[in-house]
Motif scaffolding. Structure first.
Motif, PDB file in Angstrom:
ATOM      1  N   THR A  77     -24.159 -65.818  50.453  1.00  0.00           N
ATOM      2  CA  THR A  77     -24.498 -64.724  49.273  1.00  0.00           C
ATOM      3  C   THR A  77     -25.533 -63.842  49.732  1.00  0.00           C
TER       4      THR A  77
ATOM      5  N   ASP B  39     -22.380 -53.097  42.152  1.00  0.00           N
ATOM      6  CA  ASP B  39     -22.156 -54.340  41.595  1.00  0.00           C
ATOM      7  C   ASP B  39     -23.149 -55.415  42.259  1.00  0.00           C
TER       8      ASP B  39
ATOM      9  N   THR C   3     -20.199 -53.526  51.850  1.00  0.00           N
ATOM     10  CA  THR C   3     -19.261 -54.321  50.673  1.00  0.00           C
ATOM     11  C   THR C   3     -19.203 -53.277  49.858  1.00  0.00           C
TER      12      THR C   3
ATOM     13  N   ASP D 184     -17.514 -53.197  46.671  1.00  0.00           N
ATOM     14  CA  ASP D 184     -17.804 -53.802  45.445  1.00  0.00           C
ATOM     15  C   ASP D 184     -17.871 -55.171  45.410  1.00  0.00           C
ATOM     16  N   GLY D 185     -18.336 -55.599  44.035  1.00  0.00           N
ATOM     17  CA  GLY D 185     -18.685 -57.062  43.923  1.00  0.00           C
ATOM     18  C   GLY D 185     -17.741 -57.957  44.293  1.00  0.00           C
ATOM     19  N   SER D 186     -16.124 -57.599  44.400  1.00  0.00           N
ATOM     20  CA  SER D 186     -15.130 -58.431  44.672  1.00  0.00           C
ATOM     21  C   SER D 186     -15.376 -58.982  46.108  1.00  0.00           C
ATOM     22  N   GLY D 187     -15.750 -58.272  46.992  1.00  0.00           N
ATOM     23  CA  GLY D 187     -16.266 -58.465  48.426  1.00  0.00           C
ATOM     24  C   GLY D 187     -17.254 -59.501  48.599  1.00  0.00           C
TER      25      GLY D 187
ATOM     26  N   GLU E 223     -19.134 -63.004  48.979  1.00  0.00           N
ATOM     27  CA  GLU E 223     -18.851 -64.523  48.670  1.00  0.00           C
ATOM     28  C   GLU E 223     -19.617 -65.401  47.843  1.00  0.00           C
TER      29      GLU E 223
ATOM     30  N   ASP F 247     -23.250 -65.154  40.264  1.00  0.00           N
ATOM     31  CA  ASP F 247     -22.013 -64.549  39.647  1.00  0.00           C
ATOM     32  C   ASP F 247     -22.470 -62.958  39.997  1.00  0.00           C
ATOM     33  N   VAL F 248     -21.340 -62.105  39.532  1.00  0.00           N
ATOM     34  CA  VAL F 248     -21.712 -60.612  39.960  1.00  0.00           C
ATOM     35  C   VAL F 248     -21.871 -59.793  38.557  1.00  0.00           C
TER      36      VAL F 248
ATOM     37  N   PRO G 186     -21.480 -56.567  36.953  1.00  0.00           N
ATOM     38  CA  PRO G 186     -20.768 -55.254  37.087  1.00  0.00           C
ATOM     39  C   PRO G 186     -21.789 -53.949  37.152  1.00  0.00           C
TER      40      PRO G 186
END
Ligand code: MRU
Length: 363
Positions: free
Chosen positions: A105, A268, A302, A304-307, A309, A340-341, A343
């Motif tokens: 991360t 994010d 990256t 946004d946060g969805s990318g 790991e 955790d991410v 937003p």
């Protein structure tokens, strides 16, 4: 030097998270798994020892991991026997890729390794001895720059504390999560930098009050943040993670400062598990929520946060670690993500070495 300054200087002397060993053959760290009960320094001499120390959180916190990796690559490069550049580089690359797989991360790890590799490539035409020397000096620069960056983060964050104190006429109440302190960096920490700078500027430890989330399951807030802030003489209170809402409702929190492992281009931000919950609470209670991080934590690649790991960790950290006996049914299924991410829309601002960045974010 006045007494207060001496005290904070002594504190930073006592807690040096990462340095080069005196013989220059190892990375020397405080083994953070033993805190707060024992301050023990250990030498990491091999790539396996460095990997294990990062994995087991003997050394942790995004910037401190970057500094460890940089010193580690310098130390390990000295052990590479090959004298021809291409052979040397091949071996170097294998070690660097191995170290980079220790934690997914924190982007500072990859940032520091890539900076070391750029240095190596810039010395391509020099003899190996000179390349190695260059790597040691690059690692030293990465460390020193980290100190400077967190000092600037501290200066900017201190202005916010001053405003609160002027407006309310009382010691600001600050909530933090996990440990983004001196134990996570080369000196001031990121989320703790405003408080340490406040001490350097003459505030007393009673001119502010820091509330530390204990940060289940690995207790970095209790074992590390509460430890280092109280050692530095700052008024510190420890609470369980699920008490943050009650604290905020009681009007005790004026501002939230947390660190970060990786900021995506849209803002994010991935940080220790539980951070997004704190951000949601802060929004609910109208409390400003700031991420304190150097620019090297921003991952512009990256979107946004969805990318980002997120590592999953062992169920035993939740079921039995720290307890005398297991505190959950044997083999019960456990959900244990390490981060955790949060937003971007929950973040009031980023405090970096370049100042305070407010929305709309776009890095
Ligand atoms: O798993 P840890 O203890 O390394 O988690 C640390 C954090 O989440 C910090 O907030 C982050 O790495 C930034 S440290 C300045």
């Amino acid at each position: 030097m006045n007494l207060k300054m001496k005290k904070i200087d002594d504190f930073f002397e006592k807690i040096i998270t990462v340095k080069l060993s005196d013989d220059g053959k190892a990375v020397n760290i405080i083994d953070q798994t033993l805190l707060p009960n024992e301050i023990k320094r250990i030498d990491l001499r091999t790539k396996e020892e460095i990997f294990e120390a990062i994995k087991k959180l003997r050394v942790r916190g995004a910037p401190a991991i970057g500094v460890t990796a940089a010193y580690g690559m310098a130390v390990l490069s000295r052990g590479i026997k090959e004298k021809d550049f291409d052979d040397f580089y091949k071996k170097y690359k294998e070690i660097s890729e191995y170290i980079s797989s220790s934690r997914p991360t924190a982007v500072n790890l990859f940032w520091a390794l890539s900076r070391m590799e750029d240095k190596l490539l810039s010395l391509k035409d020099k003899p190996v001895d000179e390349i190695v020397k260059g790597l040691f000096s690059e690692a030293e620069d990465i460390r020193n720059e980290d100190v400077e960056k967190s000092r600037w983060i501290g200066e900017a964050g201190f202005e916010l504390l001053k405003e609160i104190r002027e407006k309310t006429g009382r010691a600001p109440g600050i909530l933090t999560h996990c440990n983004a302190g001196t134990l996570a960096t080369a000196k001031y920490g990121t989320a703790t930098a405003p408080m340490y700078i406040a001490l350097e500027k003459g505030w007393s430890g009673q001119d502010m009050h820091v509330y530390c989330d204990e940060t289940r399951p690995l207790l970095q807030g209790a074992r590390l943040t509460a430890f280092e802030l109280s050692e530095a003489g700052i008024d510190t209170t420890l609470q369980c993670d699920n008490m943050a809402s009650a604290l905020m409702a009681a009007g005790k929190i004026d501002i939230v400062f947390v660190g970060c492992d990786r900021v995506a281009a849209n803002g994010d931000s991935a940080n220790k598990i539980g951070t997004s919950g704190v951000a949601i609470l802060a929004k609910h209670y109208g409390i400003p929520f700031y991420i304190c991080a150097p620019d090297s934590t921003i991952d512009r690649e990256t979107k946004d946060g969805s990318g980002i790991e997120i590592a999953m960790r062992s169920p035993d950290e939740v079921r039995e670690m720290w307890y005398e006996k297991p505190m959950a049914p044997e083999n019960i299924s456990v959900y244990n993500p390490a981060f955790d991410v949060t937003p971007a829309e929950l973040i009031t601002g980023f405090i970096t070495e370049k100042g305070v960045v407010t929305p709309p974010f776009g890095f």
